[in-house]
Write a protein that holds these residues in place. Structure first.
Motif, PDB file in Angstrom:
ATOM      1  N   LEU A  11     -79.156  39.229 -17.373  1.00 25.91           N
ATOM      2  CA  LEU A  11     -79.448  40.586 -17.823  1.00 25.91           C
ATOM      3  C   LEU A  11     -78.743  40.845 -19.135  1.00 25.91           C
ATOM      4  O   LEU A  11     -77.574  40.476 -19.307  1.00 25.91           O
ATOM      5  CB  LEU A  11     -78.992  41.625 -16.794  1.00 25.91           C
ATOM      6  N   VAL A  72     -81.473  39.535  -8.624  1.00 25.58           N
ATOM      7  CA  VAL A  72     -81.843  40.194  -9.875  1.00 25.58           C
ATOM      8  C   VAL A  72     -82.481  41.569  -9.670  1.00 25.58           C
ATOM      9  O   VAL A  72     -82.152  42.535 -10.380  1.00 25.58           O
ATOM     10  CB  VAL A  72     -82.746  39.277 -10.736  1.00 25.58           C
ATOM     11  N   GLU A  73     -83.375  41.715  -8.718  1.00 22.98           N
ATOM     12  CA  GLU A  73     -84.017  43.016  -8.510  1.00 22.98           C
ATOM     13  C   GLU A  73     -83.012  44.053  -8.028  1.00 22.98           C
ATOM     14  O   GLU A  73     -83.009  45.203  -8.503  1.00 22.98           O
ATOM     15  CB  GLU A  73     -85.173  42.880  -7.516  1.00 22.98           C
ATOM     16  N   HIS A  76     -80.546  44.848 -11.096  1.00 22.22           N
ATOM     17  CA  HIS A  76     -81.197  45.557 -12.203  1.00 22.22           C
ATOM     18  C   HIS A  76     -81.419  47.021 -11.853  1.00 22.22           C
ATOM     19  O   HIS A  76     -81.072  47.930 -12.625  1.00 22.22           O
ATOM     20  CB  HIS A  76     -82.522  44.874 -12.545  1.00 22.22           C
ATOM     21  N   SER A  77     -81.981  47.274 -10.691  1.00 19.59           N
ATOM     22  CA  SER A  77     -82.284  48.654 -10.297  1.00 19.59           C
ATOM     23  C   SER A  77     -81.006  49.462 -10.053  1.00 19.59           C
ATOM     24  O   SER A  77     -80.938  50.650 -10.396  1.00 19.59           O
ATOM     25  CB  SER A  77     -83.168  48.677  -9.051  1.00 19.59           C
ATOM     26  N   GLN A  80     -79.317  50.337 -13.382  1.00 21.02           N
ATOM     27  CA  GLN A  80     -80.135  51.331 -14.082  1.00 21.02           C
ATOM     28  C   GLN A  80     -79.866  52.741 -13.569  1.00 21.02           C
ATOM     29  O   GLN A  80     -79.923  53.720 -14.334  1.00 21.02           O
ATOM     30  CB  GLN A  80     -81.622  50.984 -13.927  1.00 21.02           C
ATOM     31  N   ILE A  90     -80.934  48.095 -20.400  1.00 19.88           N
ATOM     32  CA  ILE A  90     -80.773  46.937 -19.515  1.00 19.88           C
ATOM     33  C   ILE A  90     -82.089  46.167 -19.492  1.00 19.88           C
ATOM     34  O   ILE A  90     -83.132  46.717 -19.134  1.00 19.88           O
ATOM     35  CB  ILE A  90     -80.387  47.370 -18.094  1.00 19.88           C
ATOM     36  N   GLN A  91     -82.040  44.895 -19.873  1.00 19.85           N
ATOM     37  CA  GLN A  91     -83.243  44.069 -19.924  1.00 19.85           C
ATOM     38  C   GLN A  91     -83.035  42.777 -19.151  1.00 19.85           C
ATOM     39  O   GLN A  91     -81.960  42.155 -19.240  1.00 19.85           O
ATOM     40  CB  GLN A  91     -83.585  43.719 -21.377  1.00 19.85           C
ATOM     41  N   ASP A  92     -84.041  42.374 -18.434  1.00 18.92           N
ATOM     42  CA  ASP A  92     -84.032  41.078 -17.775  1.00 18.92           C
ATOM     43  C   ASP A  92     -84.508  40.040 -18.791  1.00 18.92           C
ATOM     44  O   ASP A  92     -85.685  40.012 -19.162  1.00 18.92           O
ATOM     45  CB  ASP A  92     -84.953  41.099 -16.549  1.00 18.92           C
ATOM     46  N   SER A  94     -84.016  36.701 -18.376  1.00 16.86           N
ATOM     47  CA  SER A  94     -83.912  35.401 -17.693  1.00 16.86           C
ATOM     48  C   SER A  94     -84.880  34.376 -18.250  1.00 16.86           C
ATOM     49  O   SER A  94     -84.556  33.176 -18.328  1.00 16.86           O
ATOM     50  CB  SER A  94     -84.156  35.583 -16.189  1.00 16.86           C
TER      51      SER A  94
END
Length: 275
Positions: A11, A72-73, A76-77, A80, A90-92, A94
């Protein structure tokens, strides 16, 4: 040796508030992170239990978080949710980078993690750096040899930083930085004295799996708690390497030299690898 770490997510945290944002979320002191290190950080919930472990790196004005891809899910959430009005993106990323683990190899562009382990980032995710399908097990074995822990989805929110030795020499926890989720619990455990449960390496000729429980028949505290609460630790990281299984697991410190079996009294016996 170079190993492509295709089991890790990445991330990117950018924006003018990105450093302050992570400083308020993670267990280590981001302000002390240089440009040549991957800083180990615990991302905890309010009870002090670790949601994920991050390798945090500075890269081209942004901060990168590397961690197992099965989280990752969730990560990330959750991150955020706390951005709110901050200038944080915030960017994935990968799929934009290839993460390459280096074992006993020097590279001026690599980020040192621990001992002789470092990670190199290549923007082209199609870099032909993979040696073979078994090479990632060599990396994982090196991590076990270095007592470098991981948290996966199966063990997320089950352990506090002290159980993974993150407090030793403040490797993954800084006790003088500001607040972060779970900080009060982690600090209280630290100042109350030595941790009762720590991270150890084990091996076996039979299969070990993440989430397996450690059992000690001679444990008086386990016997007192009754059959339902007999476990004295949990496997957090494992590999099969050269026909044997190796793992990192938490264990009550008082039992480190006792006979340890897996999952029940009749389970396979684990051999502790003494460091």
């Amino acid at each position: 040796m170079q190993v492509t770490l295709n089991d890790r997510a990445l991330l990117k945290i950018s924006g003018s508030d990105s450093e302050l944002f992570l400083q308020n979320q993670l267990s280590n002191d981001i302000s002390k992170l240089d440009n040549s290190s991957a800083q180990l950080n615990a991302y905890c919930q309010h009870q002090g239990k670790i949601i994920a472990l991050f390798w945090v790196m500075r890269y081209e004005g942004s901060l990168l978080l590397s961690f197992p891809i099965d989280l990752v899910e969730k990560i990330h959430s959750r991150l955020q949710m706390f951005v709110i009005m901050s200038d944080v993106v915030i960017q994935d990323v990968s799929n934009e980078f290839c993460q390459i683990g280096l074992i006993n190899e020097t590279n001026e562009n690599a980020f040192n993690i621990k001992d002789q382990l470092s990670v190199l980032l290549k923007k082209d995710n199609n870099v032909a750096a993979v040696i073979d399908a078994e090479s990632i097990d060599i990396w994982h074995k090196a991590c076990i040899d270095s007592l470098l822990p991981e948290i996966y989805l199966l063990t997320s929110e089950k352990l506090v930083p002290q159980m993974l030795n993150l407090d030793i020499n403040e490797f993954g926890v800084n006790f003088s930085k500001g607040c972060y989720p779970g900080q009060e619990v982690v600090a209280r455990l630290h100042y109350l004295g030595s941790a009762k449960r720590r991270l150890f390496a084990f091996q076996s000729s039979l299969e070990i799996n993440i989430g397996d429980l450690l059992y000690c028949p001679s444990s008086k505290s386990a016997q007192a708690r009754g059959a339902r609460y007999k476990s004295s630790g949990i496997v957090i990281f494992r590999i099969k390497y050269n026909s044997n299984f190796y793992c990192l697991a938490t264990l009550d410190v008082e039992l480190k030299d006792a006979k340890i079996t897996l999952n029940n009294e009749q389970g396979l016996t684990l051999t502790r690898i003494k460091k």
